[in-house]
Design a protein around this motif. Structure first.
Motif, PDB file in Angstrom:
ATOM      1  N   GLN A 261     -12.165  -1.966  -0.900  1.00  0.00           N
ATOM      2  CA  GLN A 261     -11.380  -1.522  -2.047  1.00  0.00           C
ATOM      3  C   GLN A 261     -12.225  -0.590  -2.915  1.00  0.00           C
ATOM      4  O   GLN A 261     -13.426  -0.830  -3.104  1.00  0.00           O
ATOM      5  CB  GLN A 261     -10.894  -2.716  -2.863  1.00  0.00           C
ATOM      6  N   PRO A 262     -11.608   0.472  -3.444  1.00  0.00           N
ATOM      7  CA  PRO A 262     -12.376   1.478  -4.194  1.00  0.00           C
ATOM      8  C   PRO A 262     -13.189   0.899  -5.349  1.00  0.00           C
ATOM      9  O   PRO A 262     -14.302   1.343  -5.613  1.00  0.00           O
ATOM     10  CB  PRO A 262     -11.286   2.433  -4.702  1.00  0.00           C
TER      11      PRO A 262
ATOM     12  N   SER B 212      -6.612   9.315  -0.175  1.00  0.00           N
ATOM     13  CA  SER B 212      -6.256   8.527  -1.358  1.00  0.00           C
ATOM     14  C   SER B 212      -7.404   7.645  -1.848  1.00  0.00           C
ATOM     15  O   SER B 212      -7.615   7.493  -3.051  1.00  0.00           O
ATOM     16  CB  SER B 212      -5.023   7.662  -1.066  1.00  0.00           C
ATOM     17  N   ARG B 213      -8.153   7.067  -0.935  1.00  0.00           N
ATOM     18  CA  ARG B 213      -9.231   6.153  -1.332  1.00  0.00           C
ATOM     19  C   ARG B 213     -10.545   6.867  -1.619  1.00  0.00           C
ATOM     20  O   ARG B 213     -11.291   6.482  -2.521  1.00  0.00           O
ATOM     21  CB  ARG B 213      -9.482   5.113  -0.230  1.00  0.00           C
ATOM     22  N   TYR B 214     -10.843   7.900  -0.811  1.00  0.00           N
ATOM     23  CA  TYR B 214     -12.169   8.504  -0.876  1.00  0.00           C
ATOM     24  C   TYR B 214     -12.152   9.969  -1.308  1.00  0.00           C
ATOM     25  O   TYR B 214     -13.181  10.635  -1.281  1.00  0.00           O
ATOM     26  CB  TYR B 214     -12.857   8.377   0.494  1.00  0.00           C
TER      27      TYR B 214
ATOM     28  N   SER C 230       0.838  -1.205   0.000  1.00  0.00           N
ATOM     29  CA  SER C 230       0.000   0.000   0.000  1.00  0.00           C
ATOM     30  C   SER C 230       0.872   1.254   0.000  1.00  0.00           C
ATOM     31  O   SER C 230       2.017   1.227   0.464  1.00  0.00           O
ATOM     32  CB  SER C 230      -0.909   0.006   1.225  1.00  0.00           C
TER      33      SER C 230
ATOM     34  N   ARG D  95      -5.543   7.552   4.043  1.00  0.00           N
ATOM     35  CA  ARG D  95      -6.484   6.699   3.306  1.00  0.00           C
ATOM     36  C   ARG D  95      -7.766   7.450   2.970  1.00  0.00           C
ATOM     37  O   ARG D  95      -8.385   7.195   1.938  1.00  0.00           O
ATOM     38  CB  ARG D  95      -6.773   5.434   4.115  1.00  0.00           C
TER      39      ARG D  95
END
Length: 678
Positions: A306-307, A449-451, A52, A446
């Motif tokens: 996971q996106p 980066s993810r949302y 990651s 996170r």
């Protein structure tokens, strides 16, 4: 072998302190079993584990990484666990489903202390474990000294399985191989290949005999036949010794110790052989988790959102088999995969003992036992989430993202149950709680980066209060005429302090109808409205107010007028009552090894704490528990300094105890900051 089914895949968790080399060992195990064609390194940022962005940025594990492989036609799953104590929840969860834990440690005496909590957890849950002393190629300390330090923090006897062969080098002694203490064969390390069998050096014969004697004596403590052979000077067979080691390891009675250097693959093949021959199979894990009566069972140890792929539930199959599309706990499995680092390989079915990822089980959570029949239920022995030790207040840069933030935080806290979030009822801040500063930084990264949710974070506010120390009486009149009906309310009140912790008291002393009954509640509402922010800028507590007298107008008086009059009376009265700041005091219990007790005492004193008592910590030999009272403002970042002073092993719990007056320069500074913020 006890608990041994050669057809069932086994699972080993790699655990140990930060920087011990777990990820290097993970890479080496996969490389020598041909699951990897090229090893990565943390320095180059290309390891199969730590894939990651958050892990690679810090060059440290921040989540568990699983990979399946084969060794001598037997299936294995190795799970590389985070070493930092801030990500300990994931490590604890993985250990619940593992057949064995490989505890990776550097050959440094001072680092042994970091294993105290891990050893305690392993023994409390009867999880078989062995030690791999890594980085022996750079070791400067004798193995027996390292072993002695490790034994001081292990309740189980440590059995050294090898002694190193040292040869003189340009910069001192170099470890070039080892002697196996059961077979009494000597081996020379060969980079990239199996170690070569060599003749046992005469220079190490005395040490080998001494270490082998220690090994046999420890084993004899758990086997009468072996004890009789030793007492009669008979040499037990190697097969009997191997059998006893496997039997005692399965029962968590002993902790075998092996040596090596994972970056060079030294000792890794010997470790694999020990795992193959000595480690029990998943049937023993099933017994440990009391799942013998299940026809189908899979235990979830990790949840990941996971996106693009959605929710994934990583689980170990501990009864029966799973197929893609089957129903578990009333939910259909939408994807069955075997893990290999951050790559998931689809499979139509998986059997007993395997570690798999299950797609889109939206209702399932970490710790749930999945079954073909029944509803979702948390496994009865699943570890409780770790108590929060550190918090940050957060807010979104765009207020339209507040709902999105709550949804994203819900997913992060489902992935890691040692993360929690919620609004503080006193300060109305949104707080994210976790195990430390790095733990929360990773969560915040996170979110972005993810949302796509950049957030602002700051130190949480302290729940200061204020109260009064003197009594006073006050008259207030609210009168306004603006055409038509006006506004009129007239009140006389008395205000006095209460004992600490009594809160708020309102007395109605109106006689003769000076104020109609329907307006008395409005006066009380106005009084309470002002108490939300007193003259110092904080909520007011432990105050009594009596409504003694007043006047009203038959036309112009109203609920709003008397509410305003009540608020005005309080606004004028409280500054005359000698207001004083109150700070919240927490009862704190700090746990640390005895050798750090004086440091902990100094830490408490430096943070305005008051030590109440200290005593031996139950079931933690060599540890003390120190109880103290400390201001809330001093425990917000307490865990950072506590870990620094105790080699990362110190811990604490805290709960609110009482409010205490705060005066002097500290109080002035708090009040100034409050006024500036408002």
């Amino acid at each position: 072998m006890p608990g041994r089914d050669p057809t069932a895949p086994r699972c080993a968790a790699l655990i140990g302190p930060y920087l011990s080399g777990k990820t290097a060992l993970f890479e080496s195990l996969l490389y020598v079993t041909n699951a990897l064609h090229r090893k990565g390194t943390a320095k180059e940022g290309n390891t199969l584990g730590d894939a990651s962005p958050e892990a690679r940025q810090r060059k440290m594990s921040v989540e568990p990484t699983a990979a399946v492989t084969q060794y001598l036609n037997e299936d294995w799953c190795f799970i590389d666990c985070p070493g930092s104590v801030e990500f300990n929840q994931d490590t604890r969860n993985v250990l619940m489903i593992a057949d064995v834990a490989v505890v990776v440690i550097e050959p440094v005496v001072e680092r042994a202390l970091a294993l105290t909590g891990l050893f305690k957890y392993l023994d409390d849950h009867d999880i078989p474990h062995l030690i791999f002393i890594n980085k022996m190629d750079v070791s400067a300390q004798p193995v027996r000294e390292v072993l002695s330090a490790l034994q001081s923090v292990s309740a189980r006897p440590l059995l050294l399985r090898q002694v190193p062969i040292r040869e003189a080098g340009k910069n001192g002694d170099v470890i070039t191989g080892y002697v196996d203490l059961v077979s009494e064969r000597a081996y020379h390390y060969q980079p990239g290949r199996e170690s070569a069998l060599i003749q046992l050096p005469n220079t190490i014969l005395a040490r080998e005999q001494e270490a082998r004697g220690d090994l046999l004596e420890h084993l004899a403590d758990f086997d009468d036949d072996l004890l009789e052979q030793l007492l009669s000077d008979a040499q037990p067979s190697n097969d009997a010794i191997y059998h006893q080691i496997a039997k005692d390891l399965a029962a968590d009675l002993i902790v075998p110790v092996l040596l090596g250097a994972a970056e060079k693959d030294h000792g890794v093949r010997r470790l694999l052989k020990a795992l193959r021959h000595d480690v029990p199979g998943p049937d023993l894990t099933v017994q440990r988790l009391h799942l013998q009566d299940k026809s189908t069972a899979a235990l979830i140890y990790k949840t990941v959102h996971q996106p693009h792929a959605g929710k994934l539930s990583f689980a170990r199959i501990l009864a029966g088999k799973l197929t893609d599309g089957m129903t578990l706990n009333g939910q259909r499995v939408a994807g069955l995969m075997r893990p290999k680092g951050n790559v998931l390989e689809k499979t139509p079915q998986a059997g007993f003992g395997e570690v798999v990822a299950l797609g889109r089980l939206d209702q399932a959570k970490t710790g749930d036992l999945l079954q073909a029949e029944g509803t979702a239920a948390r496994h009865a022995e699943w570890p409780e989430p770790l108590a929060p030790l550190f918090a940050l207040a957060m807010g979104v840069e765009n207020r339209n993202d507040e709902v999105k933030l709550t949804a994203a935080l819900a997913k992060l806290t489902e992935e890691d149950t040692s993360l929690t979030f919620g609004h503080d009822p006193d300060t109305h801040e949104l707080l994210l709680h976790g195990q430390g500063e790095i733990h929360l930084q990773v969560a915040i990264e996170r979110l972005k980066s993810r949302y796509n949710l950049p957030v602002r974070v700051q130190r949480p506010q302290v729940s200061y209060r204020e109260t009064i120390r003197h009594k006073t009486a006050q008259h207030a009149r609210f009168k306004r005429q603006s055409g038509g009906h006006g506004q009129f309310g007239d009140v006389h009140i008395e205000v006095w302090p209460l004992e600490r912790g009594q809160g708020f008291l309102f007395e109605d002393r109106i006689v003769g109808g000076a104020i109609p009954r329907q307006f008395i509640g409005s006066v009380q509402d106005g009084v309470k409205d002002y108490l939300g922010r007193g003259p110092l800028g904080f909520p007011v507590v432990d105050v009594a107010v009596a409504l003694c007298d007043g006047q009203y107008h038959s036309v112009d008086s109203s609920d709003q007028a008397f509410k305003t009059a009540g608020r005005m009376a309080m606004q004028e009265a409280l500054p005359k009552c000698d207001p004083v700041l109150l700070e919240p005091i927490y009862q704190v219990e700090i746990s640390a090894p005895n050798e750090f007790t004086s440091r902990v005492h100094g830490l408490i004193s430096s943070r305005r704490g008051q030590i109440l008592q200290f005593a031996a910590k139950p079931d933690w030999p060599g540890w003390e528990s120190i109880e103290a009272l400390m201001p809330q403002s001093e425990i917000l970042d307490l865990v950072i300094e506590l870990r620094s002073l105790t080699q990362g092993v110190g811990n604490f719990t805290a709960h609110f105890d009482h409010l205490q007056e705060l005066t002097g320069r500290l109080a002035e500074k708090v009040i100034e900051q409050r006024r500036a913020a408002q």
